[in-house]
Design a protein around this motif. Structure first.
Motif, short mmCIF file in Angstrom:
data_model
loop_
_atom_site.label_atom_id
_atom_site.label_comp_id
_atom_site.label_asym_id
_atom_site.label_seq_id
_atom_site.Cartn_x
_atom_site.Cartn_y
_atom_site.Cartn_z
N TYR A 130 -15.66 -7.89 -7.18
CA TYR A 130 -15.76 -6.43 -7.36
C TYR A 130 -17.11 -5.91 -6.90
O TYR A 130 -17.21 -4.78 -6.41
CB TYR A 130 -15.50 -6.08 -8.82
N ASP A 131 -18.14 -6.72 -7.02
CA ASP A 131 -19.45 -6.30 -6.52
C ASP A 131 -19.46 -6.18 -5.00
O ASP A 131 -20.23 -5.40 -4.44
CB ASP A 131 -20.52 -7.31 -6.96
N ASN A 132 -18.60 -6.95 -4.33
CA ASN A 132 -18.55 -6.94 -2.86
C ASN A 132 -17.43 -6.05 -2.31
O ASN A 132 -17.10 -6.14 -1.13
CB ASN A 132 -18.33 -8.36 -2.34
N VAL A 133 -16.87 -5.20 -3.16
CA VAL A 133 -15.68 -4.45 -2.76
C VAL A 133 -15.96 -3.52 -1.57
O VAL A 133 -17.01 -2.87 -1.50
CB VAL A 133 -15.12 -3.66 -3.96
N SER A 134 -15.03 -3.48 -0.62
CA SER A 134 -15.10 -2.56 0.52
C SER A 134 -14.18 -1.37 0.32
O SER A 134 -14.47 -0.26 0.77
CB SER A 134 -14.70 -3.28 1.82
N PHE A 135 -13.07 -1.64 -0.34
CA PHE A 135 -12.11 -0.57 -0.64
C PHE A 135 -11.33 -0.99 -1.86
O PHE A 135 -10.93 -2.15 -2.00
CB PHE A 135 -11.14 -0.35 0.53
N SER A 136 -11.11 -0.04 -2.75
CA SER A 136 -10.27 -0.33 -3.92
C SER A 136 -9.68 0.96 -4.45
O SER A 136 -10.22 2.05 -4.23
CB SER A 136 -11.08 -1.03 -5.02
N THR A 137 -8.58 0.83 -5.14
CA THR A 137 -7.95 1.96 -5.81
C THR A 137 -7.10 1.42 -6.94
O THR A 137 -6.74 0.23 -6.95
CB THR A 137 -7.10 2.79 -4.83
N THR A 138 -6.80 2.28 -7.89
CA THR A 138 -6.02 1.86 -9.06
C THR A 138 -4.78 2.73 -9.15
O THR A 138 -4.84 3.95 -8.99
CB THR A 138 -6.85 2.01 -10.34
N THR A 139 -3.65 2.09 -9.39
CA THR A 139 -2.40 2.82 -9.44
C THR A 139 -1.44 2.16 -10.41
O THR A 139 -1.56 0.97 -10.72
CB THR A 139 -1.75 2.89 -8.04
N ALA A 140 -0.51 2.95 -10.90
CA ALA A 140 0.58 2.39 -11.71
C ALA A 140 1.58 1.68 -10.81
O ALA A 140 1.69 2.00 -9.62
CB ALA A 140 1.26 3.51 -12.49
N LEU A 141 2.29 0.73 -11.38
CA LEU A 141 3.23 -0.09 -10.60
C LEU A 141 4.65 0.04 -11.14
O LEU A 141 5.10 -0.79 -11.94
CB LEU A 141 2.81 -1.56 -10.61
N PRO A 142 5.38 1.07 -10.73
CA PRO A 142 6.78 1.16 -11.15
C PRO A 142 7.58 0.04 -10.50
O PRO A 142 7.24 -0.46 -9.44
CB PRO A 142 7.22 2.53 -10.64
N HIS A 143 8.63 -0.36 -11.16
CA HIS A 143 9.52 -1.41 -10.64
C HIS A 143 10.95 -0.92 -10.87
O HIS A 143 11.46 -0.99 -11.99
CB HIS A 143 9.27 -2.73 -11.38
N HIS A 144 11.59 -0.43 -9.79
CA HIS A 144 12.85 0.27 -10.00
C HIS A 144 13.63 0.39 -8.70
O HIS A 144 13.05 0.50 -7.62
CB HIS A 144 12.57 1.67 -10.55
N VAL A 145 14.95 0.35 -8.81
CA VAL A 145 15.85 0.67 -7.70
C VAL A 145 16.65 1.90 -8.12
O VAL A 145 17.37 1.87 -9.12
CB VAL A 145 16.80 -0.50 -7.37
N PHE A 146 16.50 2.98 -7.35
CA PHE A 146 17.18 4.22 -7.71
C PHE A 146 18.69 4.09 -7.46
O PHE A 146 19.12 3.52 -6.45
CB PHE A 146 16.61 5.40 -6.92
N SER A 147 19.47 4.62 -8.39
CA SER A 147 20.92 4.51 -8.27
C SER A 147 21.46 5.42 -7.17
O SER A 147 22.52 5.16 -6.60
CB SER A 147 21.58 4.86 -9.61
#
Length: 682
Positions: free
Chosen positions: A278-295
Motif C-alpha cells: 500500500y505504501d508503493n501504490v500507483s493506483f487504487s480504489t475501493t468499491t462494493a462487490l455485488p454478485h448477481h445474475v439479473f433475471s
C-alpha cells in the motif's frame, strides 16, 4: 434494404470484444463510450482464463495479450501470519488441459489491445455518455449527454454494473408490461463484500508470474505479480451487513485508508506485508462487490451483456472472461438470426465497402501480410488492387476450407476454357459469338466465371439448334488446332493456377502470381496460336472424314487428360473433407449454398465464390444435356435423355461436374456420324 446496425453502449472489455466480433462478421455497428478516450485508467488488472483467451485468439488478440501479461505460474496460499497452506503450479496444468494458460495484466492495456485489433476504429465514438433510450417501431434511439442522437436496429448495453440501459429497460417495462420486471428486481442484487483493488510499483521480493493468496476471517488478499514485477492486488473484505439493490455503498479515500490500515501487518509472502504494497501504490480504489445474475437482461431491441447483466465477485477472476463469452454467444446468435431472416451480412471481403477498407489500408485484416500496391500501373492499377483483395485470401492457407473451395473451382475452370477454345475453332462457329473465346475468357477472369458460362453456353446451344450445325464439316476442328488445345491449356491455365495456389511460395510472390493468373485467358489464346503453327503440317488435301478422324484423336487426348485432372481433384477434395478431423472442414461447410456456423472467416467471399461455382456447374450441365438433345433431334445419335440426365447427375457426384462434362464432350466427339451425313465430301 438498409444495412442492419448494432449500437454498443460502453467501450468496456465486453463492448470492444463485441465490436471486434461484429466487425469480423461484417455487421455494421457503432460504439458509444462515455469517457473521453478508450482505455482510461479506471481499473487495476484483469485475469484471463482459457475460456476467455480462446475467444480473444479468434479475433487475433491473444498474442498481444500474452506479450503484455504474465502467466500465473505458481499459486501460494497463506495464513495472515505467513504460514503456507498450499502451493502449486497453475498455468502449466491449466494450459496442458485447456490449451491456454492463466494470465494477468493491466486492464487498461487489455482495452488498448482490443481497440488496436478493431478494424473499424472510426466506429468508436468517445465522450458519448448515453442518458436515455427510446424504443421505436423497428429501431432504438439513443440520447447522449452532449445532445447527440443515434439509431440502431439493436442496442447492446456493455455499460457495467451501474448500467444506464438496465435502468432504461426497467423504466420501459414498467410502462409497457409491469409483469415483465418485478418490483423487487432492482433490490434483488445482493452485495456481501467490498474490495480495495490497485497496482503498486515493484515491492520487495515479489516476482512476476507469482500469485499470492492470504486468507483470514472475513478478509482475503490476492496479489498477482505481473510483467516488470508489478503487483496487482485485491483486498477483499466482508461488509458489516448484506446490502440489497443496485445503489451500492460508496467509499471515500479516508474509508480506504482506514480499511488498509487494519490489514497493514497481514503477510503477502514470507517477507512482504500488505503495508509495503500500500505504501508503493500507483493506483487504487475501493468499491462494493455485488454478485448477481439479473433475471431480465433484455427488453424489446435492447440487450445487456457483461457486468450490466451478470456481475461476479472478482475473486474468481471470471468477470472479464464471462463478459466476452456473453459477447461471443450473443454475436453467434445474432448472426444466425440475420441469416435465417435473409438479412444482408456482407462478410469479410464480400462487399465493395469491405474491399475499400482492405485496399485503402493495404493490409489483410487479422494478418501481417501487406497488399502490394499496383496504383502506379496505368489504367489497370486500381482494378488489380481490388482483384488481389478478392482472390488472394482464397489462395492463402488462412482458412483451409476457403482454399479448398477456390482451388476446386479454379481447376474446374480448365474444362470451361478448353471447351471454349475448341468451340471457337469449329467450322460452324466462324460467324458465331462462340468464336470469341478470348473475349469471354477475359470478362470471366475479371468479373466471375459464372457470367461468361451462362452467356457463352446459352448462345452456343442456340446457335447449334439447326440440324446442319451437326454435319461432319460443321463439327470439324482442324487437326492442328485440336492438337494445340491441350498444351495451351496446361501451360496457359493449369500452370498459373498451380503457382497461384502454391502456399509454399512466399506470399508477396503469390500476389504477383495472382495478378499473372488474371491474364491466363490471353496466355491460353496466344499459346494456342503458337502450338497451332507448331502442329501445322505441309499443305495436303484431306477429306472431311480424314481430317475429322485426326481431330477426334487429338480431342480424345484433351478430354481424357482434363477429365483425369479435374476428376482426381474432385475425389481428393471430397476424401479430405470426409476424412478430416477438423470440424470446420466438411463438404457441407465448404460446398453447400447456405451459411454454416464456422463455414469460413471470409464468409462473404466464400459465398460469392460458391455462387460462382454453382452457376458454372449448372451451365456446364445444361450445355452438355442440351447439346446431346440437339444431336439426338438432328438424327446424329439416338439416346435416352433420361439416361443422359441420370449419368450426368451421378457422374457429377462421383467424379465431379467438370470431369463429367469432359467425358460428355469426349463421348459426343467420338460418335460415329458417317451414317448421318447430310452433305457430300469434296
Amino acid at each position: 434494404m438498409t444495412a442492419f446496425k448494432v449500437a454498443i453502449v460502453g467501450g468496456s472489455i465486453a463492448g470492444l470484444t463485441l465490436a471486434n466480433l461484429l466487425d469480423r462478421l461484417g455487421i455494421d455497428f457503432i460504439v458509444l463510450e462515455a469517457y473521453d478516450k478508450i482505455a482510461p485508467q479506471v481499473g487495476a488488472s484483469i485475469g484471463w482464463h482459457p475460456n476467455g483467451l480462446r475467444i480473444l485468439d479468434q479475433i487475433g488478440c491473444y498474442e498481444d495479450m500474452r506479450a503484455s501479461a504474465a502467466p500465473a505460474e505458481t499459486m501460494t496460499a497463506r495464513t495472515s501470519d505467513g504460514r503456507v497452506l498450499y502451493s502449486h503450479q497453475l498455468s502449466k496444468w491449466v494450459k496442458e488441459r485447456h490449451g491456454y494458460e492463466v494470465l494477468f495484466m493491466e486492464r487498461r492495456v487489455a482495452l488498448e489491445i482490443l481497440f488496436k485489433h478493431l478494424p473499424s476504429k472510426d466506429k468508436v465514438i468517445t465522450s458519448r455518455r448515453v442518458i436515455r433510450a427510446e424504443q421505436l417501431v423497428d429501431k432504438v434511439r439513443l440520447y447522449t449527454k452532449d445532445g447527440s442522437q443515434y439509431e440502431a436496429d439493436v442496442v447492446i448495453g456493455a455499460d457495467g454494473i451501474h448500467s444506464t440501459l438496465r435502468r432504461e429497460i426497467w423504466k420501459m417495462a414498467a410502462d409497457a408490461d409491469p409483469s415483465f420486471v418485478s418490483e423487487v428486481e432492482s433490490k434483488a442484487m445482493k452485495t456481501e463484500y467490498g474490495c480495495i483493488f490497485g497496482l503498486s510499483s515493484p515491492t520487495g521480493n515479489l516476482k512476476a508470474t507469482e500469485v499470492h493468496l492470504t486468507h483470514k476471517k472475513d478478509v482475503t488478499i490476492a496479489c498477482m505479480v505481473g510483467p516488470k514485477n508489478i503487483p496487482y492486488w485485491f483486498l477483499f473484505f466482508k461488509l458489516p451487513q448484506t446490502h440489497g439493490g443496485v445503489d451500492l455503498p460508496r467509499y471515500s479515500r479516508e474509508d480506504e485508508i482506514a480499511l488498509a490500515s487494519q490489514e497493514a501487518e497481514t503477510c503477502i509472502n514470507s517477507s512482504v506485508k500488505f503495508k509495503q504494497l500500500y505504501d508503493n501504490v500507483s493506483f487504487s480504489t475501493t468499491t462494493a462487490l455485488p454478485h448477481h445474475v439479473f433475471s431480465k437482461w433484455h427488453f424489446g431491441r435492447i440487450i445487456l451483456i457483461g457486468d450490466s447483466a451478470h456481475k461476479f465477485n472478482p475473486i474468481s477472476g471470471q468477470g472479464g472472461n464471462s463478459a466476452i463469452e456473453s459477447a461471443a454467444a450473443l454475436v453467434d446468435n445474432l448472426a444466425m438470426a440475420l441469416r435465417q431472416n435473409n438479412a444482408i451480412i456482407p462478410g469479410k471481403y464480400g462487399t465493395f465497402d469491405d474491399l475499400d477498407k482492405v485496399v485503402s489500408a493495404r493490409k489483410f485484416e487479422n494478418h501481417d501480410q501487406l497488399m502490394k500496391n499496383f496504383d502506379h500501373i496505368p489504367v489497370l492499377g486500381s482494378s488489380m488492387s481490388y482483384l488481389i483483395a478478392v482472390y488472394f485470401p482464397g489462395t492463402e492457407s488462412w482458412d483451409i476450407g476457403f482454399w479448398l473451395m477456390t482451388f476446386y473451382l479454379s481447376i474446374s475452370e480448365l474444362v470451361v476454357f478448353a471447351t471454349w477454345t475448341v468451340e471457337s475453332c469449329r467450322a460452324r462457329n466462324r460467324a458465331a459469338l462462340s468464336r470469341g473465346s478470348i473475349v469471354f475468357g477475359s470478362i470471366s477472369n475479371i468479373t466471375a466465371i459464372a457470367f461468361g458460362c451462362c452467356f457463352y453456353y446459352l448462345q452456343d446451344n442456340l446457335s447449334a439448334s439447326s440440324d446442319n450445325k451437326w454435319w461432319a464439316s460443321s463439327m470439324l476442328v482442324p487437326p492442328e488446332k485440336a492438337a494445340a488445345v491441350l498444351p495451351a491449356t496446361l501451360l496457359g491455365m493449369l500452370l498459373p493456377t498451380l503457382l497461384m495456389f502454391n502456399i509454399w511460395l512466399p506470399s508477396d510472390l503469390r500476389q504477383y502470381l495472382t495478378i499473372a493468373w488474371m491474364f491466363s485467358p490471353w496466355y491460353l489464346y496466344l499459346l494456342h496460336k503458337y502450338f497451332t503453327r507448331y502442329y501445322s503440317a505441309p499443305s495436303a488435301f484431306k477429306t472431311v472424314s480424314a481430317a475429322r478422324t485426326e481431330s477426334i484423336a487429338q480431342l480424345r487426348q484433351l478430354y481424357i487428360v482434363l477429365g483425369l485432372i479435374t476428376g482426381i481433384t474432385h475425389v481428393l477434395t471430397v476424401s479430405y473433407c470426409v476424412l478430416s478431423s477438423d470440424e470446420t472442414i466438411s463438404l457441407g461447410r465448404i460446398f453447400l449454398l447456405r451459411y454454416f456456423e464456422g463455414m469460413s472467416i471470409y464468409e462473404g467471399d466464400h459465398m460469392m465464390f460458391l455462387w460462382d461455382m454453382y452457376i458454372t456447374v449448372a451451365s456446364l450441365a445444361v450445355w452438355s444435356i442440351l447439346s446431346t438433345w440437339s444431336m439426338s433431334r438432328a438424327g446424329v445419335i439416338h439416346v435416352n435423355m433420361f439416361l443422359v440426365f441420370f449419368v450426368i447427375s451421378v457422374g457429377s457426384i462421383l467424379i465431379g461436374p467438370a470431369a463429367i462434362t469432359s467425358m460428355c464432350c469426349l463421348w459426343r466427339e467420338t460418335q460415329n456420324t458417317s451414317n448421318n451425313l447430310k452433305e457430300k465430301e469434296a
